[in-house]
Write a protein that holds these residues in place. Structure first.
Motif, PDB file in Angstrom:
ATOM      1  N   MET A 237       0.643 -10.459   2.086  1.00 42.01           N
ATOM      2  CA  MET A 237      -0.079  -9.339   1.608  1.00 42.01           C
ATOM      3  C   MET A 237       0.277  -8.031   2.520  1.00 42.01           C
ATOM      4  N   ILE A 238       0.118  -6.999   1.652  1.00 42.56           N
ATOM      5  CA  ILE A 238       0.364  -5.673   2.164  1.00 42.56           C
ATOM      6  C   ILE A 238      -0.867  -5.116   2.908  1.00 42.56           C
TER       7      ILE A 238
ATOM      8  N   HIS B  13      -4.287  -5.496  -2.232  1.00 41.68           N
ATOM      9  CA  HIS B  13      -2.928  -6.238  -2.375  1.00 41.68           C
ATOM     10  C   HIS B  13      -3.342  -7.543  -1.488  1.00 41.68           C
ATOM     11  N   ILE B  14      -3.238  -8.811  -2.337  1.00 42.99           N
ATOM     12  CA  ILE B  14      -3.734  -9.972  -1.616  1.00 42.99           C
ATOM     13  C   ILE B  14      -2.553 -10.946  -1.743  1.00 42.99           C
TER      14      ILE B  14
ATOM     15  N   GLY C 163       0.306   0.040  -1.456  1.00 39.73           N
ATOM     16  CA  GLY C 163       0.474   0.498  -0.274  1.00 39.73           C
ATOM     17  C   GLY C 163       0.639   1.997  -0.189  1.00 39.73           C
ATOM     18  N   ALA C 164       1.253   2.268  -1.453  1.00 34.04           N
ATOM     19  CA  ALA C 164       1.583   3.736  -1.543  1.00 34.04           C
ATOM     20  C   ALA C 164       0.211   4.650  -1.809  1.00 34.04           C
TER      21      ALA C 164
ATOM     22  N   SER D  62      -3.594  -2.386   6.133  1.00 37.42           N
ATOM     23  CA  SER D  62      -2.440  -2.097   5.209  1.00 37.42           C
ATOM     24  C   SER D  62      -1.133  -2.126   6.581  1.00 37.42           C
ATOM     25  N   ILE D  63      -0.089  -2.667   6.205  1.00 35.51           N
ATOM     26  CA  ILE D  63       1.019  -2.697   7.178  1.00 35.51           C
ATOM     27  C   ILE D  63       2.001  -1.727   6.694  1.00 35.51           C
ATOM     28  N   ILE D  64       1.808  -0.817   5.986  1.00 35.59           N
ATOM     29  CA  ILE D  64       2.572   0.282   5.650  1.00 35.59           C
ATOM     30  C   ILE D  64       1.593   1.514   5.813  1.00 35.59           C
TER      31      ILE D  64
END
Length: 466
Positions: A147-148, A210-211, A192-193, A160-162
């Motif tokens: 997931m993100i 987002h999973i 992520g955006a 979030s990783i972004i």
């Protein structure tokens, strides 16, 4: 047992709330390098000023980005820490980590690592089954893997990783709206955006989701959660696949909240069911956010009869043309209102008084045009036959006026939607209209006439007004 029977009401909120608003969080596998997936998550949390307690488990260092670390998870628990949420960013010792978290009653866990690329299919199945057994043994609640992450705009939390930018999450923190649109996507990039991008008019957001693979909590579980979540007013979805579980949830919560979705999969019976149950498909991805502002900022219309004010027959006819497609029609004004418009505004307005076409103005002076919009708006909106108002603004600098006049107009007619369409406006003036429109919560569509009209149709459909 179906999803609708399995979890409902307050239980789904209790089950999932800690993922979005944890009192404390432990990050396992955080990196000192803030330009990596494992480092950006902690950087995001610090930048958006998460107020909960952060614990870091790192085997080789004592401090990461100013946060003290422990070298292993056992030391954390031996020190008396009891995090509400665990975020796992490394595959190393994954099963042992999950067991230890379970033994220490840390029930909510995000697995934000993608190990599918490192394992063969058989190995992947074995690992998935091992994780599911641990979930069952310790009654864990897990999102992921692959997931993100999540963003919660009301509680200033992200996994979030972004990048998640503070200027997106934190504006007007003291006056942050308590509800907004929630967006869930079967795409890590699109969700992520939302941490760094905002549409021209920044709408209030509640949650971004987002999973990933969903070994435990599913997207359908999360959809049910969004229906129950008091911070979510409208649900936005990007879907590659629509499962039967989605249908079950939507059938249970039919019309409780509006759903807009962009579907990119192959035509299917489940997608048809989804539409029949009240979910509204958008034609273009960006319409998810453009239409959301209409639902968030506009009151329910009472009919499909509208008023229009514009500067030319060209702009007005473009609106009317799309109104025909959307089965929206011009309101027939009361005689005194029709007469007032004809006597005080005139221009090229037809004898019906609606639409109002003030062209040509007597002079290219903004104050004169301002007077036209002020008088015409008040006259149309007070008419009982007018349910909503379209403002067409096709202007240049000389006739630009202060759009803030609509603050008092909105206050005077709070039960009637006002939608604005900018048509070939000069750039600087158009930017000012967008800024003021956002402040006044008036949807503004830039050169998207058909989209503006279609958004009103969506609003009418949700409230079942033909």
């Amino acid at each position: 047992m179906s999803i609708g029977e399995k979890i409902s009401g307050n239980s789904i909120l209790e089950k999932i709330n800690p993922f979005f608003n944890p009192k404390s969080v432990v990050i396992i596998g955080a990196s000192r390098n803030e330009y990596t997936f494992n480092g950006i998550l902690l950087k995001n949390l610090l930048e958006i000023q998460y107020k909960g307690k952060i614990y870091i488990v790192h085997p080789y260092t004592d401090v990461v980005m100013g946060i003290p670390c422990v070298n292993n998870l056992k030391d954390l628990f031996n020190n008396g820490a009891k995090p509400e949420l665990a975020i796992i960013l490394t595959q190393k010792n994954l099963l042992e980590t999950l067991k230890l978290l379970g033994e220490q009653k840390v029930k909510h866990i995000l697995i934000e690592v993608d190990f599918s690329q490192k394992l063969g299919n058989d190995e992947q199945i074995i690992l998935d089954n091992s994780i599911k057994k641990i979930i069952s043994d310790f009654d864990l609640k897990i999102l992921g893997p692959s997931m993100i992450g999540l963003i919660d705009f009301q509680h200033f939390f992200t996994s979030s990783i972004i990048p998640t930018r503070s200027h997106i999450v934190l504006p007007n923190r003291k006056e942050k709206p308590q509800s907004g649109a929630s967006f869930m996507a079967q795409s890590g990039g699109l969700t992520g955006a939302c941490g760094w991008w905002a549409p021209d008019q920044e709408i209030p957001l509640a949650k971004i989701i987002h999973i990933g693979k969903a070994l435990d909590i599913s997207e359908a579980d999360m959809l049910e959660y969004l229906f129950e979540d008091p911070n979510t007013e409208i649900i936005l979805l990007y879907l590659k696949e629509i499962t039967e579980d989605y249908i079950t949830v939507l059938a249970k919560y039919k019309k409780k909240k509006p759903i807009l979705y962009k579907y990119v999969g192959k035509p299917s019976k489940t997608e048809q069911k989804f539409k029949e149950l009240g979910a509204n498909p958008v034609e273009n991805y960006i319409e998810l956010f453009e239409f959301a502002k209409v639902f968030l900022w506009c009151p329910p219309p009472i009919s499909n009869a509208v008023g229009i004010i514009g500067p030319s027959s060209g702009a007005i006819n473009l609106i009317i043309s799309e109104m025909r497609n959307q089965e929206i029609h011009l309101a027939n004004l009361k005689e005194e209102n029709r007469r007032f418009i004809m006597e005080n505004i005139g221009g090229s307005t037809c004898e019906l008084g609606n639409p109002v076409d003030y062209w040509p103005p007597k002079e290219f002076i903004g104050t004169q045009v301002c007077r036209v919009y002020h008088q015409a708006s008040n006259t149309l909106l007070k008419d009982p036959q007018v349910s909503a108002l379209f403002l067409a603004l096709e202007f240049f600098t000389e006739i630009e006026f202060n759009f803030s006049i609509f603050e008092t107009i909105k206050e005077k007619y709070p039960n009637k939607p006002i939608l604005c369409v900018l048509i070939q406006a000069e750039r600087e003036g158009g930017s000012r209209i967008l800024e003021i429109g956002t402040k006044l919560k008036i949807p503004v569509f830039t050169n998207e006439i058909e989209r503006a009209v279609k958004s009103l149709r969506f609003l009418l459909d949700f409230y079942q007004i033909k």
